[in-house]
Every structure is written in structure tokens, then in C-alpha cells.
Design an enzyme around this catalytic site. Structure first.
Site, PDB file in Angstrom:
ATOM      1  N   HIS A  57       0.810  -1.222   0.000  1.00  8.68           N
ATOM      2  CA  HIS A  57       0.000   0.000   0.000  1.00  8.68           C
ATOM      3  C   HIS A  57       0.844   1.273   0.000  1.00  8.68           C
ATOM      4  O   HIS A  57       0.426   2.291   0.541  1.00  8.68           O
ATOM      5  CB  HIS A  57      -0.933   0.015   1.211  1.00  8.68           C
ATOM      6  CG  HIS A  57      -2.068  -0.953   1.119  1.00  8.68           C
ATOM      7  ND1 HIS A  57      -3.035  -0.895   0.146  1.00  8.68           N
ATOM      8  CD2 HIS A  57      -2.382  -2.028   1.885  1.00  8.68           C
ATOM      9  CE1 HIS A  57      -3.912  -1.875   0.318  1.00  8.68           C
ATOM     10  NE2 HIS A  57      -3.530  -2.582   1.355  1.00  8.68           N
ATOM     11  N   ARG A  82       6.743  -6.235   3.725  1.00 12.43           N
ATOM     12  CA  ARG A  82       5.432  -6.766   3.343  1.00 12.43           C
ATOM     13  C   ARG A  82       5.333  -6.769   1.820  1.00 12.43           C
ATOM     14  O   ARG A  82       5.412  -5.730   1.170  1.00 12.43           O
ATOM     15  CB  ARG A  82       4.281  -5.947   3.932  1.00 12.43           C
ATOM     16  CG  ARG A  82       2.929  -6.522   3.489  1.00 12.43           C
ATOM     17  CD  ARG A  82       1.767  -6.025   4.304  1.00 12.43           C
ATOM     18  NE  ARG A  82       1.411  -4.642   4.006  1.00 12.43           N
ATOM     19  CZ  ARG A  82       0.316  -4.045   4.480  1.00 12.43           C
ATOM     20  NH1 ARG A  82      -0.510  -4.715   5.273  1.00 12.43           N
ATOM     21  NH2 ARG A  82       0.059  -2.791   4.192  1.00 12.43           N
ATOM     22  N   ASP A  96      16.698 -11.977  -2.189  1.00  8.78           N
ATOM     23  CA  ASP A  96      18.002 -11.712  -2.793  1.00  8.78           C
ATOM     24  C   ASP A  96      18.484 -10.296  -2.471  1.00  8.78           C
ATOM     25  O   ASP A  96      19.690 -10.041  -2.420  1.00  8.78           O
ATOM     26  CB  ASP A  96      17.954 -11.894  -4.307  1.00  8.78           C
ATOM     27  CG  ASP A  96      17.915 -13.360  -4.721  1.00  8.78           C
ATOM     28  OD1 ASP A  96      18.172 -14.225  -3.863  1.00  8.78           O
ATOM     29  OD2 ASP A  96      17.618 -13.638  -5.902  1.00  8.78           O
ATOM     30  N   GLU A 160      -6.850 -11.161   7.254  1.00 10.43           N
ATOM     31  CA  GLU A 160      -7.574  -9.914   7.018  1.00 10.43           C
ATOM     32  C   GLU A 160      -9.080 -10.069   6.906  1.00 10.43           C
ATOM     33  O   GLU A 160      -9.772  -9.072   6.714  1.00 10.43           O
ATOM     34  CB  GLU A 160      -7.047  -9.261   5.727  1.00 10.43           C
ATOM     35  CG  GLU A 160      -5.546  -9.079   5.700  1.00 10.43           C
ATOM     36  CD  GLU A 160      -5.059  -8.453   4.400  1.00 10.43           C
ATOM     37  OE1 GLU A 160      -5.802  -7.642   3.810  1.00 10.43           O
ATOM     38  OE2 GLU A 160      -3.945  -8.776   3.969  1.00 10.43           O
ATOM     39  N   ASP A 186      -8.601  -3.891   7.434  1.00 14.18           N
ATOM     40  CA  ASP A 186      -9.136  -4.825   6.437  1.00 14.18           C
ATOM     41  C   ASP A 186     -10.179  -5.745   7.067  1.00 14.18           C
ATOM     42  O   ASP A 186     -11.209  -6.049   6.448  1.00 14.18           O
ATOM     43  CB  ASP A 186      -8.010  -5.654   5.834  1.00 14.18           C
ATOM     44  CG  ASP A 186      -7.125  -4.842   4.906  1.00 14.18           C
ATOM     45  OD1 ASP A 186      -7.633  -4.373   3.882  1.00 14.18           O
ATOM     46  OD2 ASP A 186      -5.934  -4.681   5.217  1.00 14.18           O
TER      47      ASP A 186
END
Length: 279
Positions: A57, A82, A96, A160, A186
Site C-alpha cells: 500500500h 510486506r 536476494d 484480514e 481490512d
């Protein structure tokens, strides 16, 4: 050992555990929404234990993740990335880049949790692709040790929806899921309460989720919009708590300062030599 797991070592869990008092210490974090390395570094020095670098977000993309990880390397803050979704390619690229703790949004059941666990780890525990030249291997100056890399990562599954809460025990039982996270905004929207995270039904569902996760033996966290709500969820048994976001803390502090200067109830004097003061 994974740094985020170290933060969560102390809370007691299991069927005989009880919710903690609201004043007891739990790791406190925040969200990095600005995608700014300078702001992230400042937040890192402010005293937070952890922070989520949010690719879901915020405008954050992979080069920005690298810059934020570099900025936070000089602080004691533990970064959590996230992901935008449960995509194996996304896992591979941020791992990585040097991330070691990942949060996966909208995990709805055990199968999705298993898919995330497999993307997080090298064979035989998963199917993460191997690259000897990456920031995670210090650009090839450190030998790729897949066993050590598997031991160094952690996965947080974000729940959520009511459907996800129904599957909490099954998700918690997936080997390789290290913690759960309840997304209150959420969840409240999915429950039909329009994003009101403090609705009594939402708070009840969250408290029950904390109790169930504690019984399952898995750490659980959530996000609080205010210090008062943070104290509530801490008392309810949440093991790690996020307080707002970098942008939210900035905006709220700015609004509070402006309100203090613009309120009609305060008699203020403005002068060049003394600045602004009450009388």
C-alpha cells in the site's frame, strides 16, 4: 537466528498462558509508508523495535526496498518487508535483496500459507531459486549456504477476513509460519463495519484471535492507530504491536502543532526576539 524471532522470544504461549497487563513490554513497531530512506533511518533511530517496509500500500518497489534496508542497517530496528502479494517471484527478489523477514498479505487458509513457506525457503524445504551473486550473499563475497539461509528467514502470515480467522489454527499449524498478524482495518471492512477498527465486534474478534493463537503456540501481532489502542491490544495478548506509520506520525504531529497555534482559546504573543509564547 532471525532477528525478528529474537524479538519474540520472551512471551509465554500455550494453553496455560494468560493475557498480559497493558503495561508489559512487547516489541513495538510502525509502518514505513513514505518509501524514504531518510525517514526510515530516522524512524530506526527513534526507538522502534521493528518496522514494516510496505510494498502493498505504498509506492515502494524493489530498488526502494534495497535503499530502505541499507538505511536501516545502521539502526537497531528490525525490518519486515510486506510483499504486494503471495507471489514466488516477489519472494525471491526481496530475499536476494537482503530481506530476512517477510509479511504476506491476505492469507486465507493453510494452502496459501504453505505456498508462501515454499517460496521463502531453498530446497528441500521449498523452491526458492538460488543466486550466488546478490546483496544477500554480499555480492558473491559470501558463499551461498542454503541451510543457513533457510534458518535465517521468518514468515508472518497476515489475516484480514473472517474466513482467514476461521482458518487460524490451520494456518498456525503450517510448519514455517513463524507469526500471524491481524490487519484491523481490512478485517473491519470485511466484517461490514466500514474500516472502523475500533468497532466492538472487530475488537472482540481480534481478542479471540489472540487467545486462539496463544493456545496454538504462535506469536500474533496487530496494528494500532493510537497509543491507547496499542495498550488495549497489548493487554488482549498480542505479542507485537505496530503504532501507525511514519507518514501518520508526521501528519499527526504537524496537525497537533498547527492546532496549538491556531486554537482561539489560547492567548498567544508573536515577536521576533521571543518567538511565539502564551501569556
Amino acid at each position: 537466528m532471525n532477528a525478528f524471532k529474537q524479538l519474540l522470544q520472551h512471551p509465554t504461549r500455550g494453553v496455560d498462558a494468560h493475557p498480559r497487563a497493558s503495561h508489559q513490554r512487547v516489541p513495538l513497531g510502525t509502518w514505513i509508508m513514505s518509501a524514504s530512506p531518510l525517514v526510515a533511518e530516522a524512524i530506526g533511530h527513534a526507538g522502534f523495535d521493528w518496522a514494516v517496509l510496505d510494498m502493498e500500500h505504498s509506492p515502494l518497489e524493489l530498488p526502494g526496498v534495497v535503499a530502505l534496508l541499507q538505511a536501516l542497517a545502521s539502526t537497531k530496528l528490525v525490518p519486515i518487508v510486506r510483499l504486494a502479494g503471495n507471489d514466488p517471484v516477489g519472494f525471491k527478489r526481496v530475499l536476494d535483496a537482503g530481506a530476512t523477514t517477510l509479511m504476506v498479505p491476505r492469507v486465507q487458509g493453510a494452502e496459501e500459507a504453505e505456498r508462501a513457506v515454499a517460496a521463502l525457503r531453498y530446497p528441500p524445504l521449498g523452491h526458492r531459486g538460488a543466486a550466488a551473486m546478490s546483496r544477500a550473499t554480499r555480492y558473491g563475497t559470501q558463499r551461498l549456504d542454503t541451510g543457513a539461509a533457510n534458518a535465517a528467514v521468518a514468515l508472518i502470515a497476515q489475516l484480514e477476513t473472517p474466513h482467514a480467522l476461521d482458518a487460524l489454527e490451520r494456518i498456525a499449524a503450517v510448519e514455517g509460519v513463524d507469526a500471524l498478524f491481524i490487519a484491523p482495518a481490512d478485517l473491519s471492512a470485511a466484517m461490514g463495519h466500514g474500516g472502523d477498527a475500533r468497532h466492538p465486534a472487530v475488537m472482540t474478534a481480534m481478542s479471540q484471535a489472540a487467545e486462539r493463537s496463544r493456545a496454538a503456540g504462535l506469536p500474533i501481532g496487530t496494528l494500532a492507530g493510537t497509543p491507547e489502542m496499542a495498550a488495549q491490544v497489548r493487554a488482549a495478548g498480542f505479542d507485537f504491536v505496530g503504532l501507525g506509520s511514519d507518514l501518520g506520525l508526521l501528519v499527526h504531529a504537524a496537525q497537533a502543532s498547527l492546532q496549538a497555534l491556531r486554537t482561539p482559546d489560547a492567548a498567544m504573543v508573536h515577536s521576533l526576539n521571543l518567538g511565539t509564547h502564551a501569556y
